[in-house]
Design an enzyme around this catalytic site. Sequence first.
Site, mmCIF file in Angstrom:
data_model
loop_
_atom_site.group_PDB
_atom_site.id
_atom_site.type_symbol
_atom_site.label_atom_id
_atom_site.label_comp_id
_atom_site.label_asym_id
_atom_site.label_seq_id
_atom_site.Cartn_x
_atom_site.Cartn_y
_atom_site.Cartn_z
ATOM 1 C CG MET A 1 -100.704 -5.742 -62.091
ATOM 2 S SD MET A 1 -101.511 -7.247 -62.934
ATOM 3 C CE MET A 1 -102.105 -6.986 -64.793
ATOM 4 C CE1 TYR B 1 -102.342 -11.755 -59.155
ATOM 5 C CE2 TYR B 1 -101.255 -9.717 -59.892
ATOM 6 C CZ TYR B 1 -101.397 -11.105 -59.669
ATOM 7 O OH TYR B 1 -100.402 -11.527 -60.210
ATOM 8 C CG HIS C 1 -99.088 -14.465 -66.620
ATOM 9 N ND1 HIS C 1 -98.389 -13.529 -66.085
ATOM 10 C CD2 HIS C 1 -98.641 -15.710 -66.035
ATOM 11 C CE1 HIS C 1 -97.447 -13.965 -65.037
ATOM 12 N NE2 HIS C 1 -97.725 -15.367 -65.125
ATOM 13 C CG HIS D 1 -95.808 -14.909 -59.201
ATOM 14 N ND1 HIS D 1 -95.056 -13.770 -58.797
ATOM 15 C CD2 HIS D 1 -96.164 -14.782 -60.445
ATOM 16 C CE1 HIS D 1 -95.409 -12.884 -59.611
ATOM 17 N NE2 HIS D 1 -95.996 -13.342 -60.647
ATOM 18 C CB ALA E 1 -92.807 -8.805 -65.500
HETATM 19 N N1 HPA Z 1 -99.441 -4.250 -67.427
HETATM 20 C C1 HPA Z 1 -99.241 -4.583 -65.959
HETATM 21 N N2 HPA Z 1 -98.708 -5.408 -65.424
HETATM 22 C C2 HPA Z 1 -97.793 -6.066 -66.162
HETATM 23 C C3 HPA Z 1 -97.723 -5.619 -67.550
HETATM 24 C C4 HPA Z 1 -98.565 -4.598 -68.163
HETATM 25 O O1 HPA Z 1 -98.538 -4.383 -69.275
HETATM 26 N N3 HPA Z 1 -96.556 -6.349 -68.144
HETATM 27 C C5 HPA Z 1 -95.971 -7.097 -67.266
HETATM 28 N N4 HPA Z 1 -96.639 -6.926 -66.158
#
Ligand code: HPA
Length: 267
Positions: free
Chosen positions: A206, A90, A242, A65, A118
Site C-alpha cells: 500500500m 489511505y 497488521h 510507523h 512490507a
Molecule cells: N497486502 C497489502 N499490503 C501489505 C500486505 C498485503 O498482503 N502485507 C504487507 N503489506
Amino acid sequence: MTNDAYSLAGTAAAALKAATGLDSFDVALVMGSGWVPAADALGATVAEIPFTDLPGFAAPAVAGHGGKIRVVRTEAGRSALVFLGRSHLYEGRGAESVVHGVRTAAAAGVGTVVLTNAAGGLRPETQNVGDPVLISDHINMTGANPITGTTFLDLTEVYSRRLRALVREVDPEIAEGVYVAFRGPTYETPAEIRMLRTLGADLIGMSTVLEAIAAREAGLDVLGISLVTNPGAGLASEPLNHEEVLEVGRATAARMGVLLAKIVDRL
Ligand code: HPA
C-alpha cells in the site's frame, strides 16, 4: 497547488538542515512497516527530529510507523536521512502528503532514495516470509499520482538497474519482483490477489509507488526493497493482520539492518 507542494518541501529541507546543523546528506531511506527496527543497525544516530517539527509533515496514523527523521552516520562516513515512518494514501491526506518526505529529501540534496516496505508475496519466489525482495518495477493501482499537470515523466526505469546490481553483489540470492500498490487500508480479497498474479505482479502493498514517482521526478536514483511479511490473501490458510507484519519486521531487524548498511556504504 503543486507549486506550493514543492516549495513546502524546500522549506522543510531548510528547517531540517537548521534542526540538524548539517548542510548535506548522501542518501535517504524510507523505513516501511516492518523495517523500523532495522534502522538501529544502520549506523550512529547524529540527530533525531519528530516529523511534526518540520513544515508539511503529519504524524503517521499507524502503529509501527515511527514518525521521525533520524540522521545517521554510517561506518563508511555516509550521512543518511532515515524516515522512521511514512504517510500513506489511505490516511486521507492525499498524494502530496505521501511524497512530501521524498521531496524534502530531494530538496535537502540527497541523490539516492531507498524505499522499503512490507509486502505480501504473490509467487513462490517472493513468498518466503522474512525475506527481502528487490523491486524491479511497479504497477500503480492506487488511482493517484503525485504529479499534477503536464509533466509526462518517463518511467521506463524507475528502480535503478545499477542499484539493483549493487544489492545483488551484497546478497546474490535476493529475489526480484514487480510491486503492485493498492490504496488500502483493507487487505486484498483472494479474487484480487488472483487478478494481480495474472497481471504480472509479484508483491502487493500500500505504499512506495507514489514516492518512487516523485523521486524520479526530482531526478533521484531509486532503490526499492520489500520485506515479505505474508503470502497474499487466500494463498495461505490464515487471515492477514497488521501485527503479523510488524512481528516479521522485529524478527528480521538485524538481518535487514545489516543488508541496508552494506548497501548504503556501497552507494
Ligand atoms: N497486502 C497489502 N499490503 C501489505 C500486505 C498485503 O498482503 N502485507 C504487507 N503489506
